[in-house]
Design an enzyme around this catalytic site. Sequence first.
Site, short mmCIF file in Angstrom:
data_model
loop_
_atom_site.label_atom_id
_atom_site.label_comp_id
_atom_site.label_asym_id
_atom_site.label_seq_id
_atom_site.Cartn_x
_atom_site.Cartn_y
_atom_site.Cartn_z
N HIS A 127 -63.71 18.79 20.73
CA HIS A 127 -62.59 17.91 20.38
C HIS A 127 -62.23 17.99 18.90
O HIS A 127 -61.07 17.79 18.53
CB HIS A 127 -62.88 16.47 20.80
CG HIS A 127 -62.44 16.16 22.21
ND1 HIS A 127 -63.17 16.55 23.31
CD2 HIS A 127 -61.33 15.55 22.68
CE1 HIS A 127 -62.53 16.18 24.40
NE2 HIS A 127 -61.41 15.57 24.05
N HIS A 177 -59.99 20.87 18.80
CA HIS A 177 -58.68 20.43 19.29
C HIS A 177 -57.90 19.77 18.17
O HIS A 177 -56.73 20.07 17.93
CB HIS A 177 -58.81 19.45 20.45
CG HIS A 177 -57.57 18.63 20.65
ND1 HIS A 177 -57.32 17.46 19.93
CD2 HIS A 177 -56.49 18.80 21.44
CE1 HIS A 177 -56.14 16.98 20.28
NE2 HIS A 177 -55.62 17.76 21.20
N HIS A 189 -52.97 18.23 25.49
CA HIS A 189 -54.27 17.93 24.91
C HIS A 189 -55.36 18.79 25.55
O HIS A 189 -56.18 19.42 24.87
CB HIS A 189 -54.57 16.44 25.12
CG HIS A 189 -55.93 16.00 24.70
ND1 HIS A 189 -56.26 15.76 23.38
CD2 HIS A 189 -57.05 15.75 25.42
CE1 HIS A 189 -57.53 15.37 23.31
NE2 HIS A 189 -58.03 15.36 24.53
#
Length: 381
Positions: A257, A260, A274
Amino acid sequence: MPVPVRTVMSPARYVQGKDAITRLGEFVAPIGSRPLVVSDDVVWSLVEEAVGTSFAAESLRVERVPFGRFATPAAIDELAESIRSSDADVVVAIGGGSAVDAAKAAGHATGIRWVSVPTVASTDAPTSALAVVYTDEGEFIEYRFFPRNPDLVLIDTQLVANAPVQFLVAGIGDALATWIEARASAKAAATTMAGGLATQAGTALAELSWRIIHENAFSALDAVRDGIVTPALESLVEANTLLSGLGFESGGLAAAHAIHNGLTAAPQTHGLTHGQKVNIGSLTQLVLEGAPRAEIEDFVEFTTRVGLPNTLTEIGLSTDDIEELEAVAAAATVESETIHSMPFPVTAADVVAALTSIERLSRSIRADKGLPEPVKYEAAH
């Protein structure tokens, strides 16, 4: 220094099922008597009749404010003002992850309760006690943490089945990261989003999410392509939403994440979901870990067949985009990022090297297994 504790967080109630939206009023009424609904115009056109009927049955008002694309600081502040001016005592977010996150942040700011009603199973945001805040362009700004989770999460699996299949694919990408990150976080004895060490429950739910996804993904995706609800879809929605949500919050986030969040700094990735960007983060984390080749091959094959990107090409980047990759790596490794929950130090240079490596790595695996060559993904709508 505080004594370390293990802790788990969860919503007060989770409700899932076909046509569950028709019972929303029944579950909202015990929480508040003056709801304010937040949703975009498209979503509202799909649910207005069902929500109105269910609210009327519980003598609840139907008052709605529209929502844009991202949970930006301005959008959150605007929603908070709408809550105050409407004298609402519960905010009900109906739609995607950003609407849900904005409602959490605005509900917390105004001291009222909040309800998540995701209409797609594209992220695990609905169950958590945090919001992800972005710029107007979709670049990550910060996490905002709250002292409690939503009072209610309600997801109608028929709405999920009616939505474009790409949203369910995105949810798989987000949820697959849960076990990869939770096991790394547990190994590092890192602090989770719940504010303590991971519980065995949180880690086990993360692994369960991974297993259910692998058992049900392809059948569930076919169900959505046909617009129908099946047991496989019910299982996948629960894995994407509840199990992944509890697993990431109480099991721990790590590199996937953080990468990301770093990828949102690259304009080429704006418009991707996402989950698509998280999937790049998951593969990059496996490279950083030096995961066994067989595990990486399985991950590349599965995610390719599901329809998730695992190369830079597919997200609009290339190994020659050094400036962009360095910007991504710099953002992914700032002091506050979850990449520092890995069981070893990770530098920006490590991230650049790992990101660069996945292009040749994935292409090689895909060629060996007779899978399609990568092509750039179109932005989600």
